[in-house]
Design a protein around this motif. Structure first.
Motif, mmCIF file in Angstrom:
data_model
loop_
_atom_site.group_PDB
_atom_site.id
_atom_site.type_symbol
_atom_site.label_atom_id
_atom_site.label_comp_id
_atom_site.label_asym_id
_atom_site.label_seq_id
_atom_site.Cartn_x
_atom_site.Cartn_y
_atom_site.Cartn_z
ATOM 1 N N ALA A 1 -25.072 13.204 38.517
ATOM 2 C CA ALA A 1 -24.348 14.332 39.117
ATOM 3 C C ALA A 1 -23.482 15.050 38.077
ATOM 4 N N GLY A 2 -23.053 14.336 37.052
ATOM 5 C CA GLY A 2 -22.267 14.960 35.996
ATOM 6 C C GLY A 2 -23.053 16.056 35.290
ATOM 7 N N PHE A 3 -24.325 15.751 34.974
ATOM 8 C CA PHE A 3 -25.173 16.745 34.303
ATOM 9 C C PHE A 3 -25.488 17.897 35.246
ATOM 10 N N MET A 4 -25.660 17.537 36.509
ATOM 11 C CA MET A 4 -25.891 18.539 37.539
ATOM 12 C C MET A 4 -24.706 19.515 37.573
ATOM 13 N N CYS A 5 -23.524 18.933 37.464
ATOM 14 C CA CYS A 5 -22.290 19.723 37.501
ATOM 15 C C CYS A 5 -22.231 20.699 36.328
ATOM 16 N N VAL A 6 -22.583 20.212 35.138
ATOM 17 C CA VAL A 6 -22.575 21.085 33.965
ATOM 18 C C VAL A 6 -23.521 22.257 34.190
ATOM 19 N N GLY A 7 -24.705 21.978 34.703
ATOM 20 C CA GLY A 7 -25.676 23.038 34.974
ATOM 21 C C GLY A 7 -25.157 24.011 36.009
ATOM 22 N N ALA A 8 -24.558 23.477 37.071
ATOM 23 C CA ALA A 8 -24.067 24.320 38.160
ATOM 24 C C ALA A 8 -22.982 25.269 37.662
ATOM 25 N N TYR A 9 -22.008 24.728 36.945
ATOM 26 C CA TYR A 9 -20.907 25.567 36.478
ATOM 27 C C TYR A 9 -21.355 26.559 35.416
ATOM 28 N N ALA B 1 -19.144 9.405 31.546
ATOM 29 C CA ALA B 1 -19.492 10.805 31.277
ATOM 30 C C ALA B 1 -19.330 11.625 32.546
ATOM 31 N N ASN B 2 -19.790 11.090 33.668
ATOM 32 C CA ASN B 2 -19.656 11.758 34.960
ATOM 33 C C ASN B 2 -18.187 12.099 35.233
ATOM 34 N N TYR B 3 -17.317 11.090 35.034
ATOM 35 C CA TYR B 3 -15.896 11.314 35.302
ATOM 36 C C TYR B 3 -15.269 12.299 34.333
ATOM 37 N N ILE B 4 -15.649 12.204 33.067
ATOM 38 C CA ILE B 4 -15.071 13.110 32.068
ATOM 39 C C ILE B 4 -15.391 14.554 32.438
ATOM 40 N N ILE B 5 -16.664 14.799 32.781
ATOM 41 C CA ILE B 5 -17.078 16.159 33.112
ATOM 42 C C ILE B 5 -16.270 16.691 34.296
ATOM 43 N N LEU B 6 -16.138 15.861 35.339
ATOM 44 C CA LEU B 6 -15.389 16.304 36.510
ATOM 45 C C LEU B 6 -13.925 16.567 36.181
ATOM 46 N N SER B 7 -13.324 15.652 35.386
ATOM 47 C CA SER B 7 -11.905 15.831 35.050
ATOM 48 C C SER B 7 -11.681 17.108 34.270
ATOM 49 N N VAL B 8 -12.584 17.396 33.339
ATOM 50 C CA VAL B 8 -12.439 18.613 32.548
ATOM 51 C C VAL B 8 -12.428 19.818 33.470
ATOM 52 N N ILE B 9 -13.389 19.860 34.399
ATOM 53 C CA ILE B 9 -13.491 21.027 35.274
ATOM 54 C C ILE B 9 -12.300 21.104 36.229
ATOM 55 N N GLU B 10 -11.853 19.942 36.737
ATOM 56 C CA GLU B 10 -10.702 19.949 37.646
ATOM 57 C C GLU B 10 -9.452 20.495 36.967
ATOM 58 N N ASN B 11 -9.388 20.344 35.654
ATOM 59 C CA ASN B 11 -8.193 20.785 34.954
ATOM 60 C C ASN B 11 -8.317 22.154 34.308
ATOM 61 N N LEU B 12 -9.457 22.810 34.522
ATOM 62 C CA LEU B 12 -9.616 24.167 34.002
ATOM 63 C C LEU B 12 -9.252 25.145 35.118
ATOM 64 N N GLY C 1 -10.366 25.151 38.959
ATOM 65 C CA GLY C 1 -9.958 23.744 38.997
ATOM 66 C C GLY C 1 -10.629 23.016 40.129
ATOM 67 N N SER C 2 -9.858 22.183 40.833
ATOM 68 C CA SER C 2 -10.479 21.396 41.896
ATOM 69 C C SER C 2 -10.728 22.226 43.149
ATOM 70 N N ARG C 3 -10.195 23.463 43.185
ATOM 71 C CA ARG C 3 -10.459 24.316 44.346
ATOM 72 C C ARG C 3 -11.898 24.834 44.345
ATOM 73 N N GLY D 1 -23.615 29.090 47.077
ATOM 74 C CA GLY D 1 -22.789 30.247 46.766
ATOM 75 C C GLY D 1 -21.373 29.855 46.359
ATOM 76 N N TYR D 2 -21.165 28.567 46.194
ATOM 77 C CA TYR D 2 -19.828 28.070 45.930
ATOM 78 C C TYR D 2 -19.950 26.671 45.352
ATOM 79 N N VAL D 3 -19.202 26.359 44.307
ATOM 80 C CA VAL D 3 -19.218 24.986 43.791
ATOM 81 C C VAL D 3 -17.804 24.468 43.659
ATOM 82 N N ASN D 4 -17.633 23.171 43.888
ATOM 83 C CA ASN D 4 -16.374 22.547 43.494
ATOM 84 C C ASN D 4 -16.698 21.176 42.918
ATOM 85 N N PRO D 5 -15.812 20.685 42.049
ATOM 86 C CA PRO D 5 -16.134 19.433 41.344
ATOM 87 C C PRO D 5 -16.424 18.281 42.294
ATOM 88 N N GLY D 6 -15.806 18.320 43.487
ATOM 89 C CA GLY D 6 -16.005 17.229 44.444
ATOM 90 C C GLY D 6 -17.450 17.008 44.839
#
Lengths: 358, 264
Positions: free
Chosen positions: A62-70, A137-148, A153-155, A247-252
């Motif tokens: 899911a971490g890699f999925m997240c990178v692709g999505a964002y 790696a999964n957690y790192i990716i999510l944390s980075v995005i939550e803090n950007l 961020g996490s919204r 149409g919408y992504v969030n790190p969760g």
């Protein structure tokens, strides 16, 4: 006929899907379930490449999925729709029709590059340790995005609906089902081609006996790198499509639960079987949606039989009790998954005469 | 076209002063060997003498603590096993290491990995290069299986073959990369006496019909006496004797290494 049967069937399926969505005899709900099915097929088959074929244990898909999505979302908003933090769109929504596949591929490339970072420790680490690295790696990716904060961020991040609408305004077609279908077929096809080449069989050689692979001239580091990048890249493609469907992504949405869901599909289908993963992804999606209807029905039944107190309602949360339970039952009675490590053609040898899929 | 980079007139294998230390243990010390083209040479010694360690050093699994290994004139220092293989070395293992979930044919095909002549993009694009190379690899693999009389098993899984056939397949797979030097690590281990006779014929036939130097480790002395032109004996990592089978048979140091030299 052997040569053209698969493309022919796929073309018919694709045409039916697009026509059905356009003519609206497939409801929006059915179309969205079909699209998630496609995304799940991409995720399950690509994870199977690493977990099934290469015999490593990656659990951060899911971490890699997240990178692709964002990546796809941000790039899309930047280019085609504009955003309060980035300003005006650089190109404008009317070009989105052409740009969309580029966005998805860009998401895939970004995820593949992230996969490269995970591939390097895999040279020396195997088994549990690699599982921990991918988890991290999964957690790192999510944390980075939550803090950007700039991307919400996490919204979460939105604005992709506008792009999809822009595509439909330019040329009235159900673009999302079409692209999901195309990328799903492309992904499975790419994996199949990779794995059936002598080059790609190096992956199985590493899994079955790494020492022999090294001695028999397989460049194991390179094969691991290529395989990891391919797997994570396709997860990125799946993520990009996922983002544009919602149409919408969030790190969760990309936490460890999502990774587990993909793992479940891989094990359900069978390690080292692409057809198994495709089948499992389809079944799993149907199962998940099926409970939406089964649970209210079950609720009524239990109330009529007075087995539960009047004030208690059996809610959708029970899905997450019933599905794991079902999995435990499957693992008890068929631990190798639906297909084991065989493909459709191995199970039904006669079928091989009618199709070729390489 | 020569498949492997070679220096002209260099010996196939030249080892000098080879030493490796594992912690406090000197597993191999000051080992030297020189193998010319098409020789058939043996390496023997009691259990734990360091024979397999020498093979692991030559095939690039271990990096020596000292000394040099040259294969066809090229120093293998710092090379990874697949790079060493590319210099023209192939080997088999004491315990058979086949890829058991892949067909016999695929086992041979993957052994050509070092010289595929195409990469990832060719593979997924099914380019003209890819198709030509794959056709050639498949044809050569089938030819190799045919000369080893394994072609009827081409689509079987190795794990379903008899032990003797698996040995044979492992040797065939080692030859798939057209090596100049073939290392056989106890090829007769676990074989019955009929299989051993067949193995002797097989090694002799390979030596005669493939242009390859064979260096083998074996505990069955009759196999070594019958096959090898020359035998080297090591014990505790040190070379204790070197000569023709007849010389080795009666060498006092060899007898004492195997039987002990304590006064009874």
């Amino acid at each position: 006929m052997q040569r053209y049967s698969v493309p022919f069937l796929l073309a018919i399926a694709g045409a039916l899907l697009v026509y059905g969505a356009k003519a609206e005899w497939l409801s929006l709900y059915v179309v969205s379930v079909l699209m998630f099915m496609g995304v799940n097929v991409i995720l399950a088959t690509s994870l199977n490449l690493v977990n099934g074929y290469m015999g490593e244990f990656s659990c951060g898909h899911a971490g890699f999925m997240c990178v692709g999505a964002y990546t796809a979302s941000i790039l899309g908003v930047l280019l085609f729709s504009g955003h309060k933090a980035f300003g005006e769109a650089w190109l404008g929504p009317e070009l989105a029709v052409w740009g969309f596949p580029v966005l998805v591929i860009a998401g895939g490339i970004a995820a593949a590059l992230t996969g490269l970072a995970v591939a390097v420790p895999s040279y020396r680490t195997r088994g549990d340790y690699l599982a921990i690295i991918t988890l991290a790696a999964n957690y790192i990716i999510l944390s980075v995005i939550e803090n950007l904060d700039i991307i919400g961020g996490s919204r979460g991040f939105m604005g992709m609906k506008k792009i999809v609408n822009g595509m439909e305004e330019t040329l009235e077609l159900p673009w999302m089902p079409l692209w999901v279908f195309v990328f799903t077929v492309l992904s499975v096809w790419l994996l199949r081609r990779y794995l059936s080449s002598t080059y790609g069989k190096g992956v199985m050689a590493i899994c079955q006996n790494e020492v022999a692979a090294e001695i028999m001239s397989v460049n194991t580091d390179r094969i691991k790198t290529v395989t990891f990048m391919l797997s994570s890249g396709l997860a990125g493609v799946g993520g990009a499509l996922f983002a544009f469907i919602l149409g919408y992504v969030n790190p969760g949405s990309f936490n460890i639960l999502k990774s587990t869901e993909v793992l479940v599909m891989v094990y359900l289908g069978g390690m080292g079987s692409l057809s198994g993963s495709v089948l499992a992804a389809i079944l799993f999606t149907l199962l998940l949606e099926g409970f939406r209807f089964v649970i209210p029905w079950l609720n009524d039944l239990l109330h009529q039989l007075s087995l539960v107190p009047e004030s208690y309602e059996v809610s959708q949360v029970w899905k997450w009790v019933l599905i794991p339970l079902l999995l435990i039952v499957i693992m008890q009675f068929r631990p190798e998954g639906i297909m084991g490590n065989r493909e459709l053609g191995d199970l039904f040898p006669k079928l091989k005469r009618f199709y070729r899929f390489k | 076209m020569n498949a492997h980079p070679t220096a002209p007139d260099a010996p196939v294998l030249e080892i000098s002063g080879l030493t490796i230390q594992f912690g406090g243990l000197r597993a191999v010390s000051g080992f030297a060997e020189r193998l010319e083209g098409n020789e058939l040479v043996g390496l023997i010694g009691p259990n734990g003498a360091g024979k397999t360690t020498v093979f692991n050093l030559v095939s690039g699994f271990y990096q020596p603590s000292g000394g040099t290994i040259r294969i066809n004139g090229v120093d293998t220092k710092g090379l990874k096993p697949h790079k060493v293989t590319a210099l023209g070395v192939a080997r088999t293992f004491q315990n058979i290491r086949l890829w058991n979930e892949m067909t016999v044919l695929d086992n041979i095909r993957v052994a050509r990995h070092g010289r595929l002549g195409y990469g990832f993009l060719h593979a997924v694009a099914r380019s003209r290069t890819y198709r030509a190379r794959e056709a050639e690899i498949e044809r050569e693999a089938m030819e190799l299986l045919a000369v080893f009389q394994l072609d009827r098993h081409a689509h079987d899984l190795p794990k379903n073959l008899s032990y003797g056939t698996q040995r044979k397949l492992e040797i065939a797979r080692a030859l798939a990369g057209k090596p100049k030097l073939l290392l056989l690590d106890e090829p007769a281990a676990g074989l019955n006496s009929a299989d051993i006779q067949e193995l002797i014929r097989l090694v002799r036939w390979i030596h005669a019909s493939f242009d390859v130097t064979i260096w083998m480790i074996e505990h069955h002395m009759d196999v070594m006496m019958e096959l090898c032109q020359r035998i080297k004996v090591i014990d505790f990592g040190e070379t204790i004797a070197d000569g023709t089978p007849d010389e080795i048979r009666n060498h006092p140091a060899v007898i004492s290494a195997y039987l002990g030299d304590d006064q009874i």
